[in-house]
Design an enzyme around this catalytic site. Structure first.
Site, PDB file in Angstrom:
ATOM      1  N   HIS A   1      -2.625  -1.172  -3.414  1.00  0.00           N
ATOM      2  CA  HIS A   1      -3.764  -0.263  -3.326  1.00  0.00           C
ATOM      3  C   HIS A   1      -3.549   0.891  -4.308  1.00  0.00           C
ATOM      4  O   HIS A   1      -2.758   1.800  -4.060  1.00  0.00           O
ATOM      5  CB  HIS A   1      -3.904   0.283  -1.898  1.00  0.00           C
ATOM      6  CG  HIS A   1      -4.187  -0.775  -0.884  1.00  0.00           C
ATOM      7  ND1 HIS A   1      -3.821  -0.676   0.434  1.00  0.00           N
ATOM      8  CD2 HIS A   1      -4.800  -1.985  -1.004  1.00  0.00           C
ATOM      9  CE1 HIS A   1      -4.200  -1.759   1.091  1.00  0.00           C
ATOM     10  NE2 HIS A   1      -4.798  -2.564   0.233  1.00  0.00           N
TER      11      HIS A   1
ATOM     12  N   ASP B   1      -4.537  -4.286   6.292  1.00  0.00           N
ATOM     13  CA  ASP B   1      -4.894  -5.146   5.161  1.00  0.00           C
ATOM     14  C   ASP B   1      -3.739  -6.074   4.802  1.00  0.00           C
ATOM     15  O   ASP B   1      -2.598  -5.639   4.672  1.00  0.00           O
ATOM     16  CB  ASP B   1      -5.258  -4.289   3.950  1.00  0.00           C
ATOM     17  CG  ASP B   1      -5.820  -5.116   2.801  1.00  0.00           C
ATOM     18  OD1 ASP B   1      -6.514  -6.107   3.085  1.00  0.00           O
ATOM     19  OD2 ASP B   1      -5.579  -4.754   1.643  1.00  0.00           O
TER      20      ASP B   1
ATOM     21  N   SER C   1       0.851  -1.188   0.000  1.00  0.00           N
ATOM     22  CA  SER C   1       0.000   0.000   0.000  1.00  0.00           C
ATOM     23  C   SER C   1       0.887   1.238   0.000  1.00  0.00           C
ATOM     24  O   SER C   1       1.720   1.397  -0.883  1.00  0.00           O
ATOM     25  CB  SER C   1      -0.956  -0.026   1.200  1.00  0.00           C
ATOM     26  OG  SER C   1      -1.868   1.047   1.137  1.00  0.00           O
TER      27      SER C   1
END
Length: 339
Positions: free
Chosen positions: A187, A280, A160
Site C-alpha cells: 500500500h 486486505d 501495508s
C-alpha cells in the site's frame, strides 16, 4: 475519527485544523510540536489517527512513529511539506508502521477545499481503513483466458503498514539466483512508488522496479505495484492495472492481486502476507491456499502491525505462520526441494 497532530510549524498546524474542519465527523483531540510530546500524548489519549510531520526539533517523526507503534499503536499518516523531498524518511516511517504519506495542505487565496483536495482524498481513504468494512474480491471476480505449460514459479507478496522494512528484510535475504519471479503489492501512493522501488533495490540482490502495464513477471526479478489502481494478472503471463473494484479503501489491493493469481497463474505460486493494518490480503491468501498453493503469514511478534496477517491466520489462510527472519529462508528452501 479522533485525530492527533504532530507539527512544530504554526502555519502548517493552522492549515491542518482549517482543512479538518471541512470534515465535521473528525475532531482534533490534541496537537504536539515534537515527537516526544506526541509519544506522551498518545499514551495518555490514543487517537484513531495521528498526522505526523517528519522534520521537527528534538525527536523526529520517524522515531516518534517507531515509539508510538511500539507502545500505543494507532493509524499514522505522514503529513510533511514535501513527500518527494523526504522520500527516504517516508519509507523509514512506513517501515515502522505509518500507513501512508501526503503533502501538507497549503492555505492560499483560492478555494480551501480545492487547495486541500489531495490531503482530503487521503484522509477519506484512511477513514475507510480505520473504520469500515469493504467488499473483498474473490477469484470469481476474474475470468481466465490464458494458458502456459511451463512450471513457472512466482512469489506473490502483500504488505501495508510496516511493509517497507519487512520487504527489505525478505528481499535482502534472497540470493541473486533465486529461481522465481517476485511481485509485490505494498500500500503506497503512486507518487513515491518509484522511490520505494529504488529504496528496496539498495539492499536487494534482485533488481526491483515498478510494474508496468503488460509486464511479464520474470525469474530473478522483483516487480512492485506502482499506481493507485489495482495490480492483477490479466492473463496467464501478463499483469496490468484496473480501477475496478472502485470501492476498495486499499489501492492497490492485495486481495485483488492474490485473487487474480489464483485464477490466472498456471505454475507454482507462494503467497506471502506481511505486516499491515486491516484485513486486505487475508481472503486472497485463503484463495491461494484453497487452490493448493503454499501460503505464509508473518507472525505477531515480528509484525509492526498485526492486522492483515492476523486476519489471514483467523481465516486459516496460511499454511505456515513465520517470524519475518524465517520467511526468506523458507522461500529458498521451498523452491529448492519442491521442483
Amino acid at each position: 475519527m479522533r485525530i492527533g497532530i504532530v507539527n512544530d510549524q504554526p502555519m502548517a498546524l493552522e492549515a491542518l485544523r482549517r482543512v479538518l474542519a471541512l470534515r465535521p465527523d473528525h475532531s482534533v483531540i490534541w496537537a504536539a510540536c515534537e515527537g516526544a510530546q506526541a509519544v506522551s500524548l498518545c499514551a495518555r489519549e490514543t487517537p484513531d489517527l495521528v498526522l505526523m510531520d517528519l522534520v521537527m526539533p528534538g525527536m523526529d517523526g520517524v522515531e516518534a512513529t517507531r515509539r508510538i507503534m511500539g507502545a500505543t499503536p494507532c493509524a499514522i499518516l505522514v503529513v510533511t511539506s514535501s513527500v518527494g523531498a523526504n522520500a527516504a524518511r517516508v519509507f523509514d516511517a512506513m517501515g515502522h508502521g505509518a500507513i501512508d504519506a501526503v503533502d501538507t495542505p497549503v492555505l492560499g487565496r483560492g478555494d480551501l477545499q480545492e487547495g486541500a483536495a489531495a490531503f482530503l482524498r487521503k484522509l477519506d481513504t484512511v477513514a475507510k481503513l480505520v473504520g469500515t468494512r469493504r467488499f473483498i474480491p474473490s477469484a470469481d471476480t476474474f475470468n481466465d483466458t490464458g494458458f502456459i505449460t511451463r512450471r513457472e514459479r512466482l512469489v506473490a507478496i502483500g504488505a501495508s503498514a510496516g511493509g517497507p522494512a519487512a520487504l527489505t528484510a525478505v528481499l535482502s535475504a534472497l540470493p541473486k539466483d533465486f529461481p522465481a519471479a517476485v511481485v509485490i503489492v505494498q500500500h503506497v501512493d503512486v507518487r513515491f512508488a518509484q522511490g520505494m522501488a529504488d529504496w528496496l533495490s539498495r539492499d536487494s540482490a534482485l533488481p526491483v522496479r515498478v510494474a508496468k502495464e503488460g509486464d511479464r513477471p520474470a525469474v530473478g526479478s522483483v516487480l512492485l505495484a506502482g499506481t493507485n489502481d489495482h495490480l492483477q494478472f490479466i492473463s496467464a503471463e501478463r499483469i496490468g492495472y484496473s480501477a475496478e473494484p472502485r470501492d476498495l479503501a486499499y489501492r492497490p489491493s492485495v486481495d485483488v492481486f492474490f485473487a487474480s493469481v489464483g485464477v490466472h497463474w498456471k505454475g507454482e505460486a507462494v503467497g506471502v502476507l506481511l505486516t499491515g493494518m486491516g484485513r486486505d490480503g487475508a481472503k486472497g491468501l485463503k484463495t491461494l491456499r484453497d487452490k493448493g498453493h503454499y501460503t505464509i503469514a508473518q507472525d505477531q511478534a515480528s509484525s509492526t502491525v498485526y492486522g492483515m496477517p492476523k486476519a489471514a491466520a483467523s481465516l486459516g489462510a496460511a499454511v505456515d505462520i513465520l517470524a519475518l527472519a524465517r520467511i526468506a529462508p523458507r522461500l529458498i528452501d521451498t523452491f529448492r526441494h519442491k521442483f
